[in-house]
Design an enzyme around this catalytic site. Structure first.
Site, PDB file in Angstrom:
ATOM      1  N   PRO A  20       0.967  -1.214   0.071  1.00 33.22           N
ATOM      2  CA  PRO A  20      -0.012  -0.032   0.038  1.00 33.22           C
ATOM      3  C   PRO A  20       0.923   1.382  -0.069  1.00 33.22           C
ATOM      4  CG  PRO A  20      -0.222  -1.147   2.307  1.00 33.22           C
ATOM      5  CD  PRO A  20       0.809  -1.942   1.281  1.00 33.22           C
ATOM      6  N   GLU A  21       0.404   2.086  -0.836  1.00 39.07           N
ATOM      7  CA  GLU A  21       0.835   3.650  -0.822  1.00 39.07           C
ATOM      8  C   GLU A  21       0.064   4.661  -0.551  1.00 39.07           C
ATOM      9  OE1 GLU A  21       3.700   3.869  -4.469  1.00 39.07           O
ATOM     10  OE2 GLU A  21       4.226   1.752  -4.105  1.00 39.07           O
ATOM     11  N   LYS A  71       1.172   7.507   5.206  1.00 43.02           N
ATOM     12  CA  LYS A  71       0.999   5.730   5.020  1.00 43.02           C
ATOM     13  C   LYS A  71       0.171   5.402   6.249  1.00 43.02           C
ATOM     14  CE  LYS A  71       4.564   4.745   1.470  1.00 43.02           C
ATOM     15  NZ  LYS A  71       5.505   3.847   1.132  1.00 43.02           N
ATOM     16  N   ASN A 187       7.313   2.431  -3.993  1.00 39.90           N
ATOM     17  CA  ASN A 187       7.969   2.017  -4.952  1.00 39.90           C
ATOM     18  C   ASN A 187       7.106   2.154  -6.394  1.00 39.90           C
ATOM     19  OD1 ASN A 187       9.030  -0.726  -6.529  1.00 39.90           O
ATOM     20  ND2 ASN A 187      10.732   0.494  -5.284  1.00 39.90           N
ATOM     21  N   ARG A 280      17.288   0.441  -4.072  1.00 35.12           N
ATOM     22  CA  ARG A 280      16.017  -0.068  -4.095  1.00 35.12           C
ATOM     23  C   ARG A 280      15.583  -0.847  -5.564  1.00 35.12           C
ATOM     24  NH1 ARG A 280      12.322   3.141  -0.555  1.00 35.12           N
ATOM     25  NH2 ARG A 280      13.631   4.318   0.735  1.00 35.12           N
TER      26      ARG A 280
END
Ligand code: ZN
Length: 291
Positions: A20-21, A71, A187, A280
């Site tokens: 989840p973002e 978040k 991401n 990342r």
């Protein structure tokens, strides 16, 4: 709600594997608000021992508001206390009819029952109850950057922020996902926004022209807001609609490049690659996003 969002809207469930973002958290907060805001919490369950004493203090209180901050989700009660929850990697909220618990191997961490609905939080570990002073001083909330879903935030403001001395020499792949810089970016939004703006993930704000920086922050805002409105789509909406009508599964329609390693870039046909950028994992089209 436009046609595309009807076509794509889906309910989050416990099998959803996308982390989840900001947009997902905001939608979860909206759904929680629709189910429990304005209702009395007739029964509350906490799995963690340190929170159990709060159950009796919150039972009988009314849920005043459910909002997203970055978040995190804040659930305010009429007793003056606020429930802070951060889903981190694995937490998921689920709303059910009051007496219904899903068949899941996940661990239930808290439940708020209103008699009509139950709001259930699974797997999350970052849960606390805060008074107003604690809320203001909270280490996560008090350091959040401008929220991508705040309608008062614009591309110029974000570009100026990325150009500040403490940020402008940091790699964009990490910088854009730092919640102290921009709240709500994760991401998939980062990979998608860099691609749409045509910028390599290892570049830094200091490497970009002011036009490129504005294109990037404009993409961050536009994609976060589109994802919020459409249930998670950052792809071009017309393209995603056609793909969906052709029978492609939802996950295959959502993104420009995210999770599309080995498939051709929609813009230029080059194969998308998956690689590590500044520590990342991310996705890249080497033709559209040259270093
Ligand atoms: Zn390309």
């Amino acid at each position: 709600m436009n046609r595309s969002s009807v076509l794509f809207r889906r309910h989050p469930d416990l099998r959803d594997t996308t982390l989840p973002e900001g947009p997902e958290i905001r939608r979860a907060a909206d759904e929680l608000a629709a189910a429990i805001a304005g209702r009395q919490a007739i029964k509350i369950f906490f799995a963690f021992d340190n929170l159990k004493p709060y159950a009796s203090r919150l039972q009988g209180a009314t849920v005043c508001q459910v909002t997203a901050r970055g978040k995190a989700i804040l659930t305010r009660f009429s007793s003056g206390l606020t429930l802070y929850t951060h889903n981190q990697l694995y937490g998921r909220w689920l709303i059910t009819a009051d007496s219904e618990y899903p068949d899941s191997s996940r661990q239930l961490r808290l439940a708020i029952h209103t008699g009509e609905h139950a709001a259930l939080l699974y797997s999350a570990s970052d849960i606390s109850i805060l008074n107003n002073a604690e809320l203001r001083q909270h280490p996560y909330l008090s350091h959040l950057g401008p929220d991508l879903l705040d309608p008062g935030v614009d591309a110029g403001q974000l570009a100026a922020r990325l150009n500040e001395m403490q940020y402008r020499r940091r790699c964009l792949m990490g910088l854009l996902q730092d919640q102290r810089v921009l709240a709500g970016m994760g991401n998939y939004l980062c990979c998608e926004a860099l691609h749409v703006a045509g910028i390599h993930p290892q570049r830094r704000p200091a490497d970009l022209s002011s036009t490129q920086l504005l294109q990037l922050t404009g993409s961050c805002l536009q994609l976060a807001r589109q994802s919020y409105e459409t249930g998670g789509i950052t792809n071009d909406l017309e393209r995603a609609t056609i793909l969906r009508q052709q029978g492609a599964p939802f996950e295959a329609c959502r993104f420009h490049i995210y999770r599309r390693a080995g498939l051709p870039c929609y813009r230029c046909g080059t194969d998308i690659i998956k690689d590590r950028f500044c520590g990342r994992m991310g996705y890249l089209c080497l033709t559209c996003q040259q270093q």
